[in-house]
Design a protein around this motif. Structure first.
Motif, short mmCIF file in Angstrom:
data_model
loop_
_atom_site.label_atom_id
_atom_site.label_comp_id
_atom_site.label_asym_id
_atom_site.label_seq_id
_atom_site.Cartn_x
_atom_site.Cartn_y
_atom_site.Cartn_z
N GLY A 78 -10.24 4.96 -3.90
CA GLY A 78 -9.13 4.61 -4.65
C GLY A 78 -7.40 5.61 -4.24
N PHE A 79 -6.68 4.49 -4.05
CA PHE A 79 -4.92 4.87 -4.43
C PHE A 79 -4.12 3.86 -4.74
CE2 PHE A 79 -5.58 3.47 -0.06
CZ PHE A 79 -3.95 2.74 0.35
N GLY A 80 -3.17 4.27 -5.14
CA GLY A 80 -1.93 3.21 -5.57
C GLY A 80 -0.53 4.37 -5.65
N ASN A 81 0.27 3.77 -5.17
CA ASN A 81 1.25 3.78 -5.24
C ASN A 81 1.79 3.47 -5.78
OD1 ASN A 81 2.08 2.20 -2.91
ND2 ASN A 81 3.37 3.84 -2.67
N ILE A 82 3.96 3.81 -6.22
CA ILE A 82 5.08 3.07 -7.04
C ILE A 82 6.12 3.74 -6.62
CG2 ILE A 82 4.33 4.10 -9.09
CD1 ILE A 82 5.09 1.77 -10.75
N THR A 83 6.96 3.10 -6.99
CA THR A 83 8.22 3.44 -6.94
C THR A 83 9.35 4.02 -8.25
OG1 THR A 83 9.63 1.38 -6.92
CG2 THR A 83 8.54 2.37 -4.83
N SER A 84 10.25 4.72 -8.16
CA SER A 84 11.35 4.78 -10.16
C SER A 84 11.61 3.96 -10.25
CB SER A 84 11.82 5.80 -9.51
OG SER A 84 12.53 5.52 -8.12
N GLU A 85 11.68 2.77 -9.23
CA GLU A 85 12.09 1.26 -9.59
C GLU A 85 10.80 0.33 -10.60
OE1 GLU A 85 12.56 2.52 -6.78
OE2 GLU A 85 14.79 3.44 -7.54
N GLY A 86 9.99 1.18 -10.36
CA GLY A 86 8.95 -0.35 -10.53
C GLY A 86 8.03 -1.09 -9.10
N TYR A 87 8.33 -0.70 -8.53
CA TYR A 87 7.03 -1.44 -7.68
C TYR A 87 6.13 -0.71 -6.98
CZ TYR A 87 6.17 -4.44 -3.37
OH TYR A 87 4.99 -4.77 -2.44
N LEU A 88 5.02 -1.53 -7.50
CA LEU A 88 3.90 -1.22 -7.02
C LEU A 88 3.57 -1.94 -5.71
CD1 LEU A 88 1.29 0.07 -8.73
CD2 LEU A 88 0.07 -2.27 -9.06
N ASP A 89 3.17 -1.10 -4.28
CA ASP A 89 3.73 -0.91 -3.35
C ASP A 89 1.78 -1.15 -2.33
OD1 ASP A 89 3.61 -1.95 -0.12
OD2 ASP A 89 4.23 0.19 -0.19
N LEU A 90 1.20 -0.06 -2.39
CA LEU A 90 0.07 0.14 -2.65
C LEU A 90 -0.87 0.24 -3.43
CD1 LEU A 90 0.34 1.96 1.14
CD2 LEU A 90 0.12 -0.55 0.89
N PHE A 91 -2.39 -0.50 -3.33
CA PHE A 91 -3.69 -0.10 -4.26
C PHE A 91 -4.58 -0.28 -4.41
CE2 PHE A 91 -5.33 -0.90 -8.79
CZ PHE A 91 -5.04 -0.25 -9.15
N TYR A 92 -5.72 -0.38 -3.25
CA TYR A 92 -6.94 -0.31 -2.94
C TYR A 92 -8.17 1.15 -3.87
CZ TYR A 92 -3.52 -2.80 -0.02
OH TYR A 92 -3.17 -4.01 0.99
N ILE A 93 -8.67 0.07 -3.81
CA ILE A 93 -9.99 1.47 -4.49
C ILE A 93 -11.16 0.21 -3.85
CG2 ILE A 93 -11.47 0.50 -6.18
CD1 ILE A 93 -8.62 1.20 -7.25
N SER A 94 -11.60 1.46 -3.34
CA SER A 94 -13.50 1.70 -2.92
C SER A 94 -13.89 -0.04 -2.72
CB SER A 94 -13.70 2.21 -2.08
OG SER A 94 -14.78 2.29 -1.98
N TYR A 95 -14.83 -0.30 -2.01
CA TYR A 95 -15.41 -1.65 -2.79
C TYR A 95 -16.98 -1.11 -3.36
CZ TYR A 95 -18.67 -0.53 1.30
OH TYR A 95 -20.39 0.71 1.96
N THR A 96 -16.81 -0.26 -3.22
CA THR A 96 -18.41 1.27 -4.06
C THR A 96 -17.95 1.01 -5.37
OG1 THR A 96 -18.00 2.58 -3.76
CG2 THR A 96 -19.06 1.88 -1.51
N MET A 97 -16.86 0.84 -5.54
CA MET A 97 -15.81 1.74 -6.84
C MET A 97 -15.38 0.50 -7.45
SD MET A 97 -17.76 4.26 -6.99
CE MET A 97 -16.46 4.85 -8.95
N ILE A 98 -15.87 -1.24 -7.04
CA ILE A 98 -14.85 -2.13 -7.39
C ILE A 98 -15.79 -2.28 -8.89
CG2 ILE A 98 -14.08 -4.70 -7.85
CD1 ILE A 98 -13.02 -3.97 -5.45
N HIS A 99 -14.70 -3.21 -10.26
CA HIS A 99 -15.00 -3.04 -11.71
C HIS A 99 -15.91 -1.99 -12.26
CE1 HIS A 99 -14.26 -7.32 -10.34
NE2 HIS A 99 -15.18 -7.37 -9.59
N GLN A 100 -15.41 -0.63 -12.18
CA GLN A 100 -16.54 0.49 -12.65
C GLN A 100 -14.98 1.21 -13.48
OE1 GLN A 100 -18.72 2.43 -10.30
NE2 GLN A 100 -18.82 0.70 -8.73
#
Length: 166
Positions: A78-100
């Protein structure tokens, strides 16, 4: 950095490094193909997928924001990124780890960064598929958005969560 245990396996959160970039793009594409396919047509997914990604552009986006990468047994999950202004741009979790709990783990750390940066809110443009997750994280839908790409409409939703600035 930080770690949690999920199903007796350690998940580590580390800061983005270019060495993770190929795995990030692979995870991005596989998540779209395997998870978002329940809410989008194959033609829409084809417009979303990164078939020939501009790795330098990806790298710049991930280094000019706070980007966290979740690692399980040396595999990026999984990975995610956010700017200092609070914009959550990319947020992706592997299908094998969803709901965990991996998504919650990443989100909570990105939110801490936004608070430290004194962002007034966290906001994102969430896919149809991601709306329930972000709702659980306290974001509210502001509006539906139509994104036209080569004749395909990739619907998403602007979502926001007000932060308490101290």
């Amino acid at each position: 950095m930080k770690k949690i245990i999920i199903n007796e396996l350690e998940i580590r959160l580390v800061r983005y490094n270019r060495k993770y970039l190929p795995a990030i793009v692979t995870l991005f594409n596989s998540t779209i193909q395997r998870v978002n396919s329940k809410d989008y047509s194959q033609a829409e997914l084809n417009e979303w997928l990164q078939k020939n990604p501009d790795l330098d552009s990806w790298h710049e986006k991930l280094t000019t924001s706070d980007c966290l990468v979740a690692i399980k047994e040396e595999t990026l999950v999984g990975f995610g990124n956010i700017t200092s202004e609070g914009y959550l741009d990319l947020f992706y979790i592997s299908y094998t780890m969803i709901h965990q709990g991996v998504g919650r783990f990443i989100f909570n750390e990105l939110e801490k960064y936004a608070v430290l940066e004194k962002a007034k809110s966290i906001y994102t443009d969430a896919s149809i598929t991601a709306v329930p997750f972000f709702t659980k994280m306290g974001l509210e839908v502001m509006r539906k958005q139509d994104n036209q790409r080569n004749g395909e409409n990739l619907v998403n939703y602007r979502m926001i969560k007000k932060l308490v600035v101290r």
